[in-house]
Design an enzyme around this catalytic site. Structure first.
Site, short mmCIF file in Angstrom:
data_model
loop_
_atom_site.label_atom_id
_atom_site.label_comp_id
_atom_site.label_asym_id
_atom_site.label_seq_id
_atom_site.Cartn_x
_atom_site.Cartn_y
_atom_site.Cartn_z
N GLY A 101 0.80 -1.22 0.00
CA GLY A 101 0.00 0.00 0.00
C GLY A 101 0.84 1.26 0.00
N ARG A 102 2.06 1.12 0.53
CA ARG A 102 2.95 2.30 0.59
C ARG A 102 4.38 1.90 0.26
NH1 ARG A 102 4.30 3.53 6.87
NH2 ARG A 102 4.18 1.41 7.66
N LYS A 144 9.89 1.77 1.02
CA LYS A 144 8.74 1.84 1.91
C LYS A 144 8.48 3.31 2.23
CE LYS A 144 7.58 -0.46 6.28
NZ LYS A 144 8.05 -1.57 7.12
N ASP A 166 -2.42 6.62 3.53
CA ASP A 166 -1.88 7.74 2.74
C ASP A 166 -0.64 7.36 1.94
OD1 ASP A 166 0.04 7.47 4.69
OD2 ASP A 166 -0.29 9.43 5.61
N ARG A 174 6.24 -13.64 0.58
CA ARG A 174 5.71 -13.86 1.92
C ARG A 174 4.74 -15.03 1.89
NH1 ARG A 174 5.26 -8.04 3.51
NH2 ARG A 174 6.45 -6.96 1.92
N ASP A 233 1.48 -11.98 6.30
CA ASP A 233 2.10 -11.13 5.28
C ASP A 233 3.45 -10.60 5.75
OD1 ASP A 233 0.06 -9.83 7.00
OD2 ASP A 233 0.94 -7.98 6.23
N ASN A 234 3.77 -10.82 7.01
CA ASN A 234 5.09 -10.44 7.53
C ASN A 234 5.93 -11.67 7.83
OD1 ASN A 234 4.42 -7.73 7.36
ND2 ASN A 234 3.73 -7.60 9.49
P1 AMP Z 1 2.34 -3.71 7.98
O1 AMP Z 1 1.56 -3.79 9.26
O2 AMP Z 1 3.33 -2.56 7.96
O3 AMP Z 1 2.97 -4.99 7.62
O4 AMP Z 1 1.30 -3.31 6.85
C1 AMP Z 1 0.16 -4.05 6.60
C2 AMP Z 1 -0.52 -3.55 5.35
O5 AMP Z 1 -0.96 -2.20 5.50
C3 AMP Z 1 0.33 -3.58 4.11
O6 AMP Z 1 -0.53 -3.96 3.06
C4 AMP Z 1 0.78 -2.16 3.99
O7 AMP Z 1 1.13 -1.82 2.65
C5 AMP Z 1 -0.43 -1.39 4.46
N1 AMP Z 1 -0.11 -0.05 4.99
C6 AMP Z 1 0.46 0.25 6.20
N2 AMP Z 1 0.58 1.60 6.35
C7 AMP Z 1 0.10 2.17 5.22
C8 AMP Z 1 -0.08 3.52 4.76
N3 AMP Z 1 0.31 4.57 5.50
N4 AMP Z 1 -0.62 3.70 3.54
C9 AMP Z 1 -1.01 2.67 2.78
N5 AMP Z 1 -0.89 1.38 3.16
C10 AMP Z 1 -0.35 1.12 4.35
MG MG Z 2 4.11 -5.84 6.35
#
Ligand code: AMP
Ligand code: MG
Length: 481
Positions: free
Chosen positions: A94-95, A111, A123, A181, A250-251
């Site tokens: 997403g980012r 990232k 965002d 992943r 996903d992690n």
């Molecule tokens: P994470 O918890 O960092 O592994 O993220 C989980 C999911 O949320 C992933 O699909 C990320 O791309 C998405 N994500 C986290 N923060 C943001 C953000 N600020 N904008 C868009 N997507 C996000």
């Molecule tokens: Mg992640």
């Protein structure tokens, strides 16, 4: 400069080209005033990248994603995932963006590079603090010998990110064996036919588990190999008191590298129930739950492989379940070997006595809750005949244990090579990130130098080896920041 000596970067687009089903070609958002905050020169050198080029205008834009090398095809990767046990069919970058593959085959990934089609309500941005945090902790983990994604650079974008308050924005340039992943397999299985899944599995085998290609059942062997790598990885975490904090599928990587340093933190006082993440209200990802959660995540991986492992569904499930069942033993073996090393026990130490000492020590730690990292360093001194530091942490309670242990002739030299003195302690990390957010990266740079060499005691660094002052509020970490 001749064409052959161009310092710029050649990026492959193998994933982008081979898996159009699992990614969307995309570009990073513009950064208004990109400024390099930190560059990992040793990693750049390892990758054959010219640090002077990366510090220059084009290099900084490359690290922020706004300069795309010729021939590269950045993609936002698609994946699904179980988050805190609940299934999300469509997560994805997403980012973030996969910029492409570096000459050594690893991924260059960004990232905080702007919204993508997977951004949902987000965002697409990241703040300086959390990106420097990932940089610091991943590099500390690498120095501690733990398989992990690496951090190449953090670039401040010059733009503001709105969180609870306005914060300076940043992009992290990350290097990883790959960004495959468990969630990538979940997405392929749910959205595509078995042909895509098979191609993905073949890609993962070629990249990370090549020995599986020669096995009688390569996809079962892939599962076995990922499981072995993850059992060893989680054992490493446990031996260091590392709490990942967001062990969603996903992690969980296919390579066996630690990924996504969001709400992670190191345990200080020993307590198996330790949780730092503000959103982990049930303690799902507490310290002691990490091994069973990893097995749970691997069960989700196994489910995706069913159609590849055997045409007979029941037989595939039987074979995969059998391998899954080996996790606790393999984890335990890795952890026990690591504990013997932490205790400096010689190879010839009688196994029964060593196992009893380890069990008893776990009880002792549970009852006394000393600083986990400090305790093992103190044991090093006790191995040399000075139990003062151990007594300072647990009183005389450990005396009978110490006597039994010392009878096995523990080696203080080898202990000092596996028990770190300097870890990224939570209060030090927060202090460094607060300063960096306010514009002063000095404390971050100092802390980075300390944790990049975690085993060597150096004069004047006592503060970095000490736990948080006791009057502080309990440490809390935040996800998705
Ligand atoms: P994470 O918890 O960092 O592994 O993220 C989980 C999911 O949320 C992933 O699909 C990320 O791309 C998405 N994500 C986290 N923060 C943001 C953000 N600020 N904008 C868009 N997507 C996000
Ligand atoms: Mg992640």
């Amino acid at each position: 400069m001749t064409a052959q000596h161009r310092p710029g970067l050649v990026l492959g687009s193998r994933f982008a080209g081979d898996f159009p089903e699992l990614g969307v070609p995309w570009r990073a958002a513009e950064a208004s005033v990109p400024r390099l905050l930190v560059l990992n020169e040793p990693l750049a050198a390892e990758l054959g990248l010219d640090a002077d080029y990366l510090r220059g205008d084009e290099g900084v834009r490359l690290l922020a994603g706004t300069h795309v090398p010729e021939g590269a095809t950045p993609v936002a990767q698609a994946y699904a995932g179980h988050q805190f046990g609940g299934y999300s069919p469509r997560l994805g970058d997403g980012r973030a963006l996969l910029m492409g593959e570096l000459p050594d085959g690893r991924d260059l990934h960004l990232k905080g590079s702007g919204r993508t089609p997977f951004a949902r309500g987000g965002d697409g941005l990241a703040a300086v603090g959390p990106m420097l945090r990932e940089y610091l902790v991943s590099e500390a983990m690498h120095a501690l010998g733990v398989p992990t994604t690496r951090s190449l650079a953090v670039v401040a974008t010059g733009d503001t990110v709105q969180r609870e308050r306005p914060l300076p924005g940043a992009v992290l340039a990350r290097v990883a064996g790959s960004h495959l992943r468990v969630g990538t397999f979940q997405y392929a299985r749910a959205n595509h036919d078995d042909e895509v899944l098979r191609r993905l599995a073949d890609h993962a085998i070629a990249r990370h588990h090549p020995e599986a290609a020669r096995a009688e059942n390569p996809y079962l062997a892939l599962f076995d190999s990922v499981l072995g790598a993850q059992a060893e990885l989680v054992a490493r975490w446990m031996l260091l008191g590392f709490i990942h904090g967001v062990m969603n599928t996903d992690n969980t990587t296919i390579s066996g590298e630690t990924i996504d340093y969001g709400p992670c933190a190191f345990m200080e006082g020993f307590d198996p129930a330790t949780v730092f993440s503000s959103i982990d209200t049930q303690g799902r990802y507490a310290y002691a739950n990490q091994p069973p959660i990893m097995q749970w995540n691997l069960a989700r991986f196994a489910e995706t492989l069913v159609p590849l492992v055997d045409p007979d569904r029941d037989e595939a499930v039987r074979l995969l379940t059998e391998v899954l069942g080996t996790f606790p033993d393999r984890y335990q073996r890795a952890w026990t070997a690591g504990m013997r090393a932490k205790l400096g026990l010689p190879a010839g130490a009688p196994a029964g006595e060593a196992d009893e000492l380890i069990d008893e020590l776990s009880r002792l730690l549970g009852a006394t809750r000393p600083d986990f990292t400090g305790f093992f360093r103190a044991l090093g001194a006790a191995a040399e005949g000075d139990p003062t530091a151990v007594r300072g942490l647990v009183g005389h309670l450990a005396d009978p244990w110490l006597a039994r242990w010392r009878a096995l002739d523990p080696d203080p030299g080898s202990m000092a090579r596996v028990n770190p003195l300097y870890i990224p302690r939570n209060h030090l990390v927060e202090e460094a990130l607060d300063a960096a957010t306010a514009g002063d990266t000095g404390p971050f740079e100092e802390l980075l130098v300390v944790v990049a060499d975690p085993f060597t005691e150096r004069p004047g660094l006592g503060r970095y080896a000490a736990p948080a002052p006791p009057d502080g509020a309990p440490h809390v970490t935040f996800c998705g920041t």
